[in-house]
Write a protein that holds these residues in place. Structure first.
Motif, mmCIF file in Angstrom:
data_model
loop_
_atom_site.group_PDB
_atom_site.id
_atom_site.type_symbol
_atom_site.label_atom_id
_atom_site.label_comp_id
_atom_site.label_asym_id
_atom_site.label_seq_id
_atom_site.Cartn_x
_atom_site.Cartn_y
_atom_site.Cartn_z
ATOM 1 N N TYR A 188 0.824 -1.203 0.000
ATOM 2 C CA TYR A 188 0.000 0.000 0.000
ATOM 3 C C TYR A 188 0.863 1.260 0.000
ATOM 4 C CZ TYR A 188 -4.082 -2.858 1.089
ATOM 5 O OH TYR A 188 -5.082 -3.781 1.034
ATOM 6 N N LEU A 243 0.908 3.825 -13.522
ATOM 7 C CA LEU A 243 -0.387 3.313 -13.072
ATOM 8 C C LEU A 243 -0.438 1.793 -13.039
ATOM 9 C CD1 LEU A 243 -2.824 5.772 -14.874
ATOM 10 C CD2 LEU A 243 -2.470 5.550 -12.413
ATOM 11 N N GLY A 283 1.463 0.377 -10.039
ATOM 12 C CA GLY A 283 0.738 0.802 -8.851
ATOM 13 C C GLY A 283 -0.523 -0.011 -8.636
ATOM 14 N N ALA A 318 -1.743 9.314 -12.099
ATOM 15 C CA ALA A 318 -2.934 10.115 -12.402
ATOM 16 C C ALA A 318 -2.542 11.533 -12.821
ATOM 17 C CB ALA A 318 -3.855 10.160 -11.191
ATOM 18 N N ALA A 319 -1.544 12.106 -12.162
ATOM 19 C CA ALA A 319 -1.082 13.441 -12.539
ATOM 20 C C ALA A 319 -0.471 13.437 -13.941
ATOM 21 C CB ALA A 319 -0.068 13.942 -11.520
ATOM 22 N N SER A 373 2.192 1.622 -3.583
ATOM 23 C CA SER A 373 1.216 1.744 -4.660
ATOM 24 C C SER A 373 0.503 3.092 -4.673
ATOM 25 C CB SER A 373 0.187 0.618 -4.590
ATOM 26 O OG SER A 373 -0.612 0.746 -3.434
ATOM 27 N N VAL A 374 0.245 3.669 -3.519
ATOM 28 C CA VAL A 374 -0.497 4.934 -3.480
ATOM 29 C C VAL A 374 0.265 6.068 -4.174
ATOM 30 C CG1 VAL A 374 -1.447 6.684 -1.926
ATOM 31 C CG2 VAL A 374 -1.885 4.266 -1.494
ATOM 32 N N PRO A 375 1.563 6.285 -3.896
ATOM 33 C CA PRO A 375 2.275 7.326 -4.639
ATOM 34 C C PRO A 375 2.382 7.044 -6.141
ATOM 35 C CG PRO A 375 3.510 6.743 -2.682
ATOM 36 C CD PRO A 375 2.388 5.760 -2.813
ATOM 37 N N ILE A 382 0.190 5.454 -8.014
ATOM 38 C CA ILE A 382 -1.099 5.758 -8.621
ATOM 39 C C ILE A 382 -1.341 7.261 -8.669
ATOM 40 C CG2 ILE A 382 -3.592 5.515 -8.289
ATOM 41 C CD1 ILE A 382 -3.021 2.655 -7.323
ATOM 42 N N ALA A 383 -0.958 7.966 -7.616
ATOM 43 C CA ALA A 383 -1.139 9.424 -7.593
ATOM 44 C C ALA A 383 -0.302 10.107 -8.680
ATOM 45 C CB ALA A 383 -0.772 9.969 -6.217
ATOM 46 N N MET A 384 0.948 9.700 -8.799
ATOM 47 C CA MET A 384 1.800 10.296 -9.844
ATOM 48 C C MET A 384 1.319 9.887 -11.232
ATOM 49 S SD MET A 384 4.020 12.295 -8.566
ATOM 50 C CE MET A 384 5.036 12.486 -9.995
#
Length: 64
Positions: free
Chosen positions: A10, A42, A45, A21-22, A13-15, A17-19
């Motif tokens: 976790y 992505l 992630g 998405a950006a 994976s969260v950073p 997915i966030a990057m």
């Protein structure tokens, strides 16, 4: 804080997915290189998030 949120899957994976998405937001505006980079962030992630969820599920089932 919940116990399973401290899992390395976790936390990584969260950073990602966030990057991703950006980068995807910039890629949609017409910059194709950012779109490919978004896919590269992505996908791993999402895989790590799924692996973390499955690992948590297995641990919960083994406790019962």
């Amino acid at each position: 804080m919940l116990r399973f949120s401290k899992s390395p899957f976790y936390l990584v994976s969260v950073p990602l997915i966030a990057m991703g998405a950006a980068f995807a937001a910039v890629g949609v505006s017409g910059q194709s290189a950012f779109g490919w980079t978004a896919a590269g962030l992505l996908m791993p992630g999402a895989v790590l998030l799924i692996c973390g969820a499955l690992r948590h599920r297995r641990q919960q089932q083994s406790r019962h």
